[in-house]
Design a protein around this motif. Structure first.
Motif, PDB file in Angstrom:
ATOM      1  N   ASP A  29      70.798  57.358  50.408  1.00  0.00           N
ATOM      2  CA  ASP A  29      70.163  56.046  50.322  1.00  0.00           C
ATOM      3  C   ASP A  29      69.198  55.936  49.145  1.00  0.00           C
ATOM      4  O   ASP A  29      68.399  55.007  49.072  1.00  0.00           O
ATOM      5  CB  ASP A  29      69.425  55.715  51.626  1.00  0.00           C
ATOM      6  N   GLY A  30      69.283  56.891  48.216  1.00  0.00           N
ATOM      7  CA  GLY A  30      68.417  56.872  47.047  1.00  0.00           C
ATOM      8  C   GLY A  30      69.149  57.339  45.809  1.00  0.00           C
ATOM      9  O   GLY A  30      70.368  57.143  45.668  1.00  0.00           O
ATOM     10  N   TYR A  31      68.403  57.967  44.908  1.00  0.00           N
ATOM     11  CA  TYR A  31      68.952  58.418  43.633  1.00  0.00           C
ATOM     12  C   TYR A  31      68.566  59.879  43.393  1.00  0.00           C
ATOM     13  O   TYR A  31      67.443  60.303  43.716  1.00  0.00           O
ATOM     14  CB  TYR A  31      68.391  57.584  42.474  1.00  0.00           C
ATOM     15  N   ALA A  32      69.470  60.612  42.805  1.00  0.00           N
ATOM     16  CA  ALA A  32      69.163  61.945  42.292  1.00  0.00           C
ATOM     17  C   ALA A  32      68.771  61.787  40.824  1.00  0.00           C
ATOM     18  O   ALA A  32      69.539  61.258  40.023  1.00  0.00           O
ATOM     19  CB  ALA A  32      70.363  62.870  42.420  1.00  0.00           C
ATOM     20  N   LEU A  33      67.574  62.217  40.484  1.00  0.00           N
ATOM     21  CA  LEU A  33      67.053  62.092  39.126  1.00  0.00           C
ATOM     22  C   LEU A  33      67.243  63.405  38.375  1.00  0.00           C
ATOM     23  O   LEU A  33      66.918  64.480  38.880  1.00  0.00           O
ATOM     24  CB  LEU A  33      65.562  61.750  39.170  1.00  0.00           C
ATOM     25  N   HIS A  47      71.543  51.446  45.249  1.00  0.00           N
ATOM     26  CA  HIS A  47      72.314  51.900  44.083  1.00  0.00           C
ATOM     27  C   HIS A  47      73.680  51.233  43.948  1.00  0.00           C
ATOM     28  O   HIS A  47      74.220  51.151  42.837  1.00  0.00           O
ATOM     29  CB  HIS A  47      72.466  53.419  44.085  1.00  0.00           C
ATOM     30  N   GLY A  48      74.274  50.793  45.051  1.00  0.00           N
ATOM     31  CA  GLY A  48      75.601  50.192  44.940  1.00  0.00           C
ATOM     32  C   GLY A  48      76.626  51.112  44.308  1.00  0.00           C
ATOM     33  O   GLY A  48      77.591  50.653  43.671  1.00  0.00           O
ATOM     34  N   ASN A  49      76.427  52.433  44.475  1.00  0.00           N
ATOM     35  CA  ASN A  49      77.344  53.454  43.940  1.00  0.00           C
ATOM     36  C   ASN A  49      77.445  53.418  42.414  1.00  0.00           C
ATOM     37  O   ASN A  49      78.473  53.776  41.840  1.00  0.00           O
ATOM     38  CB  ASN A  49      78.727  53.331  44.567  1.00  0.00           C
ATOM     39  N   ARG A  50      76.353  53.001  41.769  1.00  0.00           N
ATOM     40  CA  ARG A  50      76.302  52.994  40.299  1.00  0.00           C
ATOM     41  C   ARG A  50      75.394  54.117  39.812  1.00  0.00           C
ATOM     42  O   ARG A  50      74.285  54.302  40.311  1.00  0.00           O
ATOM     43  CB  ARG A  50      75.786  51.656  39.779  1.00  0.00           C
ATOM     44  N   ALA A  51      75.873  54.870  38.831  1.00  0.00           N
ATOM     45  CA  ALA A  51      75.068  55.897  38.162  1.00  0.00           C
ATOM     46  C   ALA A  51      74.571  55.348  36.834  1.00  0.00           C
ATOM     47  O   ALA A  51      75.245  54.540  36.187  1.00  0.00           O
ATOM     48  CB  ALA A  51      75.893  57.160  37.934  1.00  0.00           C
TER      49      ALA A  51
END
Length: 383
Positions: free
Chosen positions: A209-213, A188-192
């Protein structure tokens, strides 16, 4: 069933042990007030939540953010599906470490509970009665068959506690949100990512280490997404979001909940003040709900600290609090409601207008700063 006579006198009774109720109780610990927090053991499932930078500053004032596991959001990419236009909001443009943070709901509760000097009283608010100098709250406990009455100068309703008095307004968005933890080929590189679709916004927030959807869509589609196998779900997510993050290859447990706007237009009583989800429930777009609730709690704590103890909840107190919170609350409600209604349509004319707006926002730093500051600090933020 009989109700016992009032067994505890306190100045401020906080009903609700979620983040907003806990925050208020902690914020009042150094005030010259007796504060009682009443809550049931939390049965809410753990989930990622987004804290704006302004909320991080409030938690810092209570020494509740240090040590809290949090994933910073350094950049927000906003776009629309099947249409042109996008904008990037970057923390570095405002000399900030992050625009916001993604944290665990349970971890935030634990951090606030750790700051409490006294454990919450186990109970559930079932009603209240007011008289000229106090409010008597009726609380039920799972450990006893009866109710107990707690007398206070002021009752603060927090964290979704329903209030049976006071006018409300409600708008059903006919959407449900699907939430899950996702892993993708690209880090993600700290990008939303906030991607608007005809059925509702789709957000991917950096989380560990992932994304919250958070995927807002029709209730029928939300049910189908929750029932689908992992491979089918990830394929449908890829079609909706696109290939910017490569292949989606892992999804955790899924849950969904209906989305609606609800907010109070009058106070439930002279000595009863709703804050957080008891005052307003917002669409999750732009992640404003909890952050607005924390600002509610901070402002109520400030007003109580500046008010003589005997006047807490006295004539005019709730009106004064409502005036102080009016601009921020109305701004937060208007922002999220407008985003949902303007962006959740497939009309080609609206799509073109949205694209032009996003492109203009990207080309006009003052406008982008105006939006970023209001997302981080609320409607009362300075330009």
């Amino acid at each position: 069933m009989q109700t016992s006579k009032p067994s505890l006198d306190t100045d401020v009774l906080v009903a609700g042990g979620g983040p907003v109720g806990l925050f208020l109780a902690v914020a009042l610990e150094r005030a010259p007030l007796r504060v009682t927090l009443v809550s049931e053991p939390s049965a809410a499932p753990d989930r990622p939540i987004a804290l704006a930078h302004g909320s991080r500053l409030l938690l810092d004032r209570l020494d509740a953010f240090k040590g809290l596991p949090a994933t910073p959001i350094a950049t927000i990419h906003v776009s629309q599906r099947s249409g042109f236009g996008r904008t990037l909001i970057r923390a570095r443009d405002y000399d900030l470490p992050a625009l916001g943070y993604v944290v665990s709901y349970r971890a935030l509760l634990e951090a606030l509970q750790h700051r409490l000097a006294e454990a919450p009283s186990n109970g559930r608010l079932v009603g209240w009665d007011e008289n000229h100098d106090s409010v008597v709250a009726r609380c039920a406990s799972a450990s006893s068959n009866g109710e107990r009455a707690l007398r206070a100068r002021l009752l603060a309703l927090a964290d979704g506690m329903p209030h049976s008095a006071g006018a409300q307004r409600r708008r059903d968005y006919f959407q449900s949100a699907v939430v899950a933890q996702i892993k993708a080929e690209q880090s993600h590189g700290n990008r939303a990512w906030e991607r608007f679709t005809a059925e509702g916004p789709l957000a991917l927030l950096p989380n560990g280490d992932g994304y919250a959807l958070v995927w807002s869509t029709s209730p029928e589609k939300a049910r189908a997404l929750c029932e689908a196998g992992d491979a089918e779900f990830l394929q449908r997510l890829s079609r909706e979001f696109g290939s910017r993050l490569g292949t989606f290859h892992e999804v955790g447990p899924r849950a969904s909940f209906p989305l609606a706007l609800r907010y109070a237009t009058t106070a439930p009583g002279r000595r009863v003040v709703p804050i957080g989800n008891a005052a307003q429930t917002l669409h999750p777009v732009a992640g404003q709900g909890l952050n607005l609730g924390l600002r509610d709690a901070w402002e109520l704590a400030e007003l109580l600290r500046a008010t003589p103890v005997e006047k807490a909840g006295a004539a005019g107190f709730s009106r004064q609090f409502a005036r102080r919170r009016g601009l921020d609350r109305q701004g937060g409600i208007a922002l999220t409601d407008a985003l949902v209604r303007v962006f959740s349509t497939a009309d080609p004319l609206f799509s073109a207008a949205r694209g032009a707006g996003l492109a203009a926002l990207d080309l006009l730093p003052p406008a982008r700063r105006f939006l970023a500051y209001r997302m981080m600090y609320g409607a009362r933020a300075l330009p």
